[in-house]
Design a protein around this motif. Structure first.
Motif, PDB file in Angstrom:
ATOM      1  N   GLY A 179       0.790  -1.326   0.122  1.00 45.83           N
ATOM      2  CA  GLY A 179       0.118  -0.047   0.022  1.00 45.83           C
ATOM      3  C   GLY A 179       0.748   1.333   0.209  1.00 45.83           C
ATOM      4  O   GLY A 179       1.880   1.373   0.710  1.00 45.83           O
ATOM      5  N   LEU A 180       0.573   2.469  -0.717  1.00 49.74           N
ATOM      6  CA  LEU A 180       1.214   3.548  -0.961  1.00 49.74           C
ATOM      7  C   LEU A 180       0.295   4.693  -0.945  1.00 49.74           C
ATOM      8  O   LEU A 180      -0.424   4.852  -1.466  1.00 49.74           O
ATOM      9  CB  LEU A 180       2.095   3.679  -2.320  1.00 49.74           C
ATOM     10  N   PHE A 181       0.308   5.485   0.413  1.00 50.91           N
ATOM     11  CA  PHE A 181      -0.702   6.565   0.693  1.00 50.91           C
ATOM     12  C   PHE A 181       0.133   7.712   1.142  1.00 50.91           C
ATOM     13  O   PHE A 181       1.259   7.519   2.059  1.00 50.91           O
ATOM     14  CB  PHE A 181      -1.573   5.658   1.941  1.00 50.91           C
ATOM     15  N   ALA A 182      -0.342   8.756   0.783  1.00 52.65           N
ATOM     16  CA  ALA A 182       0.410  10.049   1.420  1.00 52.65           C
ATOM     17  C   ALA A 182      -0.058  10.521   2.708  1.00 52.65           C
ATOM     18  O   ALA A 182      -0.899  11.376   2.693  1.00 52.65           O
ATOM     19  CB  ALA A 182       0.215  11.172   0.409  1.00 52.65           C
ATOM     20  N   VAL A 183      -0.003   9.999   3.597  1.00 51.51           N
ATOM     21  CA  VAL A 183      -0.614  10.083   4.887  1.00 51.51           C
ATOM     22  C   VAL A 183      -0.030  11.591   5.502  1.00 51.51           C
ATOM     23  O   VAL A 183      -0.776  12.002   6.322  1.00 51.51           O
ATOM     24  CB  VAL A 183      -0.030   8.883   5.867  1.00 51.51           C
ATOM     25  N   HIS A 184       1.265  11.693   5.081  1.00 53.64           N
ATOM     26  CA  HIS A 184       1.651  13.108   5.337  1.00 53.64           C
ATOM     27  C   HIS A 184       1.732  13.805   4.258  1.00 53.64           C
ATOM     28  O   HIS A 184       2.155  13.415   3.079  1.00 53.64           O
ATOM     29  CB  HIS A 184       3.106  12.985   6.033  1.00 53.64           C
ATOM     30  N   SER A 185       1.690  15.430   4.226  1.00 56.46           N
ATOM     31  CA  SER A 185       1.596  16.006   2.910  1.00 56.46           C
ATOM     32  C   SER A 185       2.805  16.640   2.462  1.00 56.46           C
ATOM     33  O   SER A 185       3.063  16.946   1.337  1.00 56.46           O
ATOM     34  CB  SER A 185       0.609  17.284   3.147  1.00 56.46           C
ATOM     35  N   THR A 186       3.910  16.517   3.163  1.00 57.56           N
ATOM     36  CA  THR A 186       5.230  17.057   3.100  1.00 57.56           C
ATOM     37  C   THR A 186       6.264  16.407   3.701  1.00 57.56           C
ATOM     38  O   THR A 186       6.096  15.854   4.755  1.00 57.56           O
ATOM     39  CB  THR A 186       5.292  18.443   3.302  1.00 57.56           C
ATOM     40  N   MET A 187       7.547  16.511   2.945  1.00 58.82           N
ATOM     41  CA  MET A 187       8.705  16.039   3.680  1.00 58.82           C
ATOM     42  C   MET A 187       9.427  17.152   4.276  1.00 58.82           C
ATOM     43  O   MET A 187       9.180  18.363   3.935  1.00 58.82           O
ATOM     44  CB  MET A 187       9.769  15.523   2.657  1.00 58.82           C
ATOM     45  N   LEU A 188      10.077  16.657   5.566  1.00 55.70           N
ATOM     46  CA  LEU A 188      10.832  17.886   6.230  1.00 55.70           C
ATOM     47  C   LEU A 188      12.327  17.760   5.461  1.00 55.70           C
ATOM     48  O   LEU A 188      13.359  16.575   5.695  1.00 55.70           O
ATOM     49  CB  LEU A 188      11.011  17.313   7.626  1.00 55.70           C
ATOM     50  N   HIS A 189      12.541  18.894   5.092  1.00 59.62           N
ATOM     51  CA  HIS A 189      14.017  19.295   4.512  1.00 59.62           C
ATOM     52  C   HIS A 189      14.656  20.104   5.266  1.00 59.62           C
ATOM     53  O   HIS A 189      14.420  21.236   5.289  1.00 59.62           O
ATOM     54  CB  HIS A 189      13.947  19.653   3.039  1.00 59.62           C
TER      55      HIS A 189
END
Length: 920
Positions: free
Chosen positions: A34-44
């Motif tokens: 399963g691939l889901f974008a549970v978080h909206s952004t990455m921490l850079h």
């Protein structure tokens, strides 16, 4: 009661090893990824990566978290059913954080060889016998991620079934052979949007999209559909895909300024992720922007957006969402979720921790709170905190369309596995290869109200719900206004109230130019957009019956016409010379009067049959033939009036031509007879005697005209013709068929008349009381003048009075010949009885004969006097006898008549008179 429990602090969100990489997992005979974008952004931490390290994420998305729960719920339901006959499904769910790079890392893990201690991906030329850890994948949430993952999974043809990726390009089976989805393609969504805009009367819209693959492809697809529906895009704004982009807020401000500047744009189409829409709308509310917003399926049912404070001030929001079905079992699953173990579900653990931090807030503030919490922040605040559970937040965040499509994706994979496990022991993971599931997926069919299955492109045309955001009791509710059927391409309304809501949208105008009214058409100005135009009137004989027509229709038939600025065509009025027309009545009166004259003359001649005048006119037979021909000519006028028919067109010219030829032929005989009676030239008399054959001449001359008319009627017959030379009328007229034949007929009559005129002219010096030749000459002159004038007038005249021109000429020529032929005789018969006697005629002829004989003698004498001796003798005799009359020299011999110097017998003149009278 709110259950309370303690979460161990011995957890980590960082990726230390492969076991940490999976965010939710459960063992099974066959594993599904399963691939889901549970978080909206990455921490850079830096502007750009400097080390190949997978970072943590932030911005917890409850809606996507619910999709992961829907996948888990569907797998549990399948395992608890008899669908797979003892074969259990397991799962490994990964958080992509809406980032392609992180999703690719998860995809590599999917490709790892099954039962390998090192979880390595082998490089092979043929993967037919290769057994990866994962048999199929559900996801991803965004099309951009699905495109990248699908290309990687295609290496081993691992089926990928997405419940949310809608980009049209993913339908390409050449580039994405193992990709399926349980939602429609964006092609249908953009077509539905363009259809909605067109139906609402809008043609000038703005578009804002996320600058990623999904946004760009959606914008491109919408542009094509908009053009097909005559909708123009006033502006296009692209916002950066990542909030961490330094230009994001600048681009948002620029988009807001564009919306404010384009005052005629009142409809904005938005293809963006929910977090981007949230940022845009907050800025728009600050600027008091009030528009109609058309939402894409990504955010049309987003509760966290609908709960933005003062969201009502934005205007009207209409969107397209995936169709939902009964999800009561999933809701029951959520109610019991707090009983589930969190050991193998990092998403659930994180949600529970977020509740401890943000649960005291209202729903929208709660959404904002959890979206700002990073995973690292949660770890710092979690120690020794008692966590609480609240079911309401999850229930309020459900988007039925996404939940249903996720469950449907899992069931599609399960049915594909079932198809392969009929004759295999699928408890052994190596019994089924992933690529073998592709054919089974293509066969998947679910009967749920309507038949649901994958099409040839791997898409499901489940349709859309058209949603309308309405304020109810102070809260913004997302209601279903209609359904959109992709196959029919039309909207379906549940009731009239819903349809009224749809029609109310039309009250808002969003056009570059004012609507062109019926009777007008668009004229494109210098703008590059076809929606910017001027309205001009339809020209004559063109019309438009709808608003905003690109061109005016031409009246499709010559029998119709339209004025300038017309909304319809009108049937042309049919014109012809009717019986009630005043001019036609006048001509008919003249014709009738001519008939009365003909009948009157016939009666007069019949009563005076034996008088010299009648006899001198050729007798009753020839007079009756001439009178009958005049009667037919007057009668032919009737065929020139009223609506033309084939019979009338053929009859009128033939009747006139033959009748007039008969009339002129009879008059020609009379001219020959007169000339024969009074001619003193022996040679001419011999010729005239040979030529004078009345019956043969009349039959021959008339017969030639009959032949001409017969050939005319057979080979080039006249016919009824519609003359469209007048814009608003149709002139019904007779086409003569052949102008040459018509000219030959008239020319033949003219030739007879000319011969008659020559003979009559030679006999013009008849006795004063018998001057018929003179009148015939005058009658023929009238005929020539009338028909010479007729030719140019007839050639330049058009309209319904064209037949009247020929009628007038026919009447003039007929009246002229008739009056010159018969009225002088009728005058003598009625008023000059004294000269209508035999003796009077004898005296008149005697006097004429005497003069004619004297003229002949004088001519002979002048020939004889050429000798000088003769002239001298005559001169001397005149002098010696002194006989002169009126100054002329005469001499007389007894028993002879003295006629101008020539001696004739006294009874010579009387003999000549009798012969002429007898001849006449």
């Amino acid at each position: 009661l709110i259950p309370c429990f303690v979460i161990s602090t011995d957890i980590s969100f960082s990726c230390q090893n492969l076991d940490d990489f999976a965010d939710a997992s459960s063992p099974g005979d066959i594993l599904i990824g399963g691939l889901f974008a549970v978080h909206s952004t990455m921490l850079h931490p830096e502007e750009y990566p400097i080390k190949p390290v997978i970072q943590n994420c932030m911005g917890f998305e409850i809606q996507v978290f619910l999709q992961t729960l829907a996948m888990i719920h569907a797998i549990e339901m399948i395992n608890n059913s008899t669908l797979l006959s003892g074969v259990t499904l397991g799962y490994e769910i990964y958080d992509t954080c809406a980032d392609v790079t992180k999703a690719m890392a998860a995809a590599l893990n999917f490709l790892a060889k099954f039962n390998s201690s090192e979880d390595v991906v082998e490089l092979k030329c043929n993967y037919s016998d290769y057994v990866p850890r994962i048999k199929a994948v559900t996801g991803a949430s965004y099309s951009e991620v699905s495109m990248a993952v699908s290309r990687l999974l295609a290496l081993q043809l691992i089926p990928q079934v997405s419940p949310a990726s809608s980009a049209e390009i993913l339908s390409d089976k050449i580039r994405f052979p193992s990709f399926f989805r349980t939602i429609p393609s964006d092609f249908h969504q953009t077509r539905a949007m363009a259809h909605l805009i067109c139906e609402s009367g809008w043609n000038w819209v703005g578009v804002i999209a996320t600058d990623d693959d999904n946004g760009r492809f959606a914008l491109e697809s919408f542009g094509v559909q908009a053009m097909a529906n005559n909708v123009c895009i006033a502006f296009k704004e692209m916002l950066p895909a990542y909030l961490s982009d330094n230009t994001f807020h600048i681009k948002v401000d620029h988009a807001i300024e564009k919306i404010i500047k384009e005052t005629r744009v009142n409809v904005i189409v938005v293809f963006m992720r929910q977090i981007h829409v949230l940022k845009l709308f907050k800025k728009a509310i600050e600027k008091n922007i009030n528009k109609i917003w058309i939402a894409s399926d990504n955010w049309s049912a987003a509760v966290k957006i609908s709960t933005i404070p003062n969201i009502r001030e934005l205007g009207t929001i209409v969107g397209f969402g995936f169709k939902g079905r009964d999800i009561s079992t999933f809701q029951e699953f959520l109610r019991n979720l707090h009983e589930k173990s969190t050991v193998n579900n990092k998403f659930l653990r994180e949600y529970i921790m977020l509740l401890s931090v943000c649960a005291h807030l209202e729903y929208h503030d709660f959404q904002m709170c959890i979206s700002k919490q990073s995973q690292d922040d949660l770890l710092q605040n979690i120690e020794s905190k008692h966590q609480i559970w609240k079911h309401d937040f999850l229930k309020a965040s459900i988007e039925p369309g996404f939940i249903h499509s996720t469950i449907l994706a899992v069931y599609a994979i399960a049915h594909a596995i079932k198809g392969q496990c009929k004759d295999r022991n699928c408890k052994d993971p190596s019994a089924v290869a992933p690529w073998e599931l592709l054919e089974e997926l293509k066969k998947f069919t679910l009967i749920d109200n309507n038949e649901i299955k994958f099409d040839s492109n791997g898409d499901m045309s489940t349709g859309y719900d058209v949603v309308l955001w309405k304020e109810i009791d102070g809260h913004m509710e997302i209601t279903t206004m209609a359904e959109y059927d992709p196959e029919k391409g039309d909207f379906i309304f549940e009731d009239e109230e819903k349809k009224k809501e749809f029609l109310d949208l039309k009250k808002v105008e969003s056009t570059c130019s004012q609507h062109c009214r019926p009777g007008q058409m668009k004229k494109i100005t210098g703008s590059p957009h076809t929606c910017c135009y001027d309205c001009v009137y339809c020209p004559e004989n063109h019309y438009s019956n709808q608003t905003d027509m690109d061109y005016c229709y031409q009246c499709n038939n010559k029998t119709y016409w339209a004025p300038i600025n017309s909304t319809t065509c009108y049937r042309k009025t049919i014109h012809f010379l009717t019986w009630t027309d005043w001019f036609a009545v006048f001509l008919l009166f003249l014709s009738a009067f001519g008939v009365v004259l003909v009948l009157s003359v016939s009666v007069i001649f019949t009563k005076n049959l034996h008088t010299p005048v009648v006899k001198a006119s050729g007798g009753l037979t020839i007079c009756y033939i001439i009178l009958f021909s005049h009667f037919l000519v007057f009668l032919s006028i009737v065929f020139f009036i009223d609506e033309p028919t084939e019979f009338k067109c053929k009859t009128r010219q033939a009747l006139f031509g033959i009748s007039f030829a008969l009339c002129v032929s009879c008059i020609l005989i009379k001219s020959l007879k007169i000339l024969l009676a009074f001619s003193f030239d022996p040679k001419l008399q011999n010729f005239l005697k040979c030529a004078y054959k009345p019956i043969l001449t009349v039959v021959t001359c008339t017969g030639i005209q009959v032949i001409i008319c017969t050939f005319w009627l057979i080979f080039r017959t006249p016919f009824v013709e519609q003359n469209f030379s007048i814009p608003r009328a149709i002139i019904l007229e007779c086409n003569e068929g052949s102008v040459v034949a018509f000219g030959i007929m008239l020319g033949y009559i003219a030739a007879l008349a000319f011969i008659c005129f020559i003979f009559a002219f030679k006999g013009r010096k008849l006795p004063e009381n018998y001057n018929e030749a003179k009148f015939i000459t005058f009658g023929m002159l009238i005929y020539f003048i009338a028909w010479i004038v007729f030719i140019p007038v007839y050639a330049t005249t058009f309209g319904k009075y064209l037949p009247a021109v020929e009628i007038i000429v026919v009447l003039i020529s007929n009246y002229g010949i008739f009056c010159c032929t018969f009225l002088p005789k009728c005058y003598i018969i009625i008023y000059k009885h004294e000269i209508n006697t035999k003796s009077a005629f004898l005296e008149t002829i005697y006097t004429y004969s005497t003069k004619s004989a004297g003229s002949v003698a004088l001519s002979q004498l002048s020939l004889d006097s050429k000798s000088s001796s003769s002239r001298a003798t005559i001169s001397d005799s005149c002098k010696s006898e002194k006989t002169s009359v009126n100054g002329n020299c005469h001499f007389q011999v007894p028993g002879q008549s003295l006629i101008k110097g020539r001696v004739f017998p006294k009874n010579s003149a009387r003999t000549m008179s009798r012969k002429r009278l007898s001849s006449i």
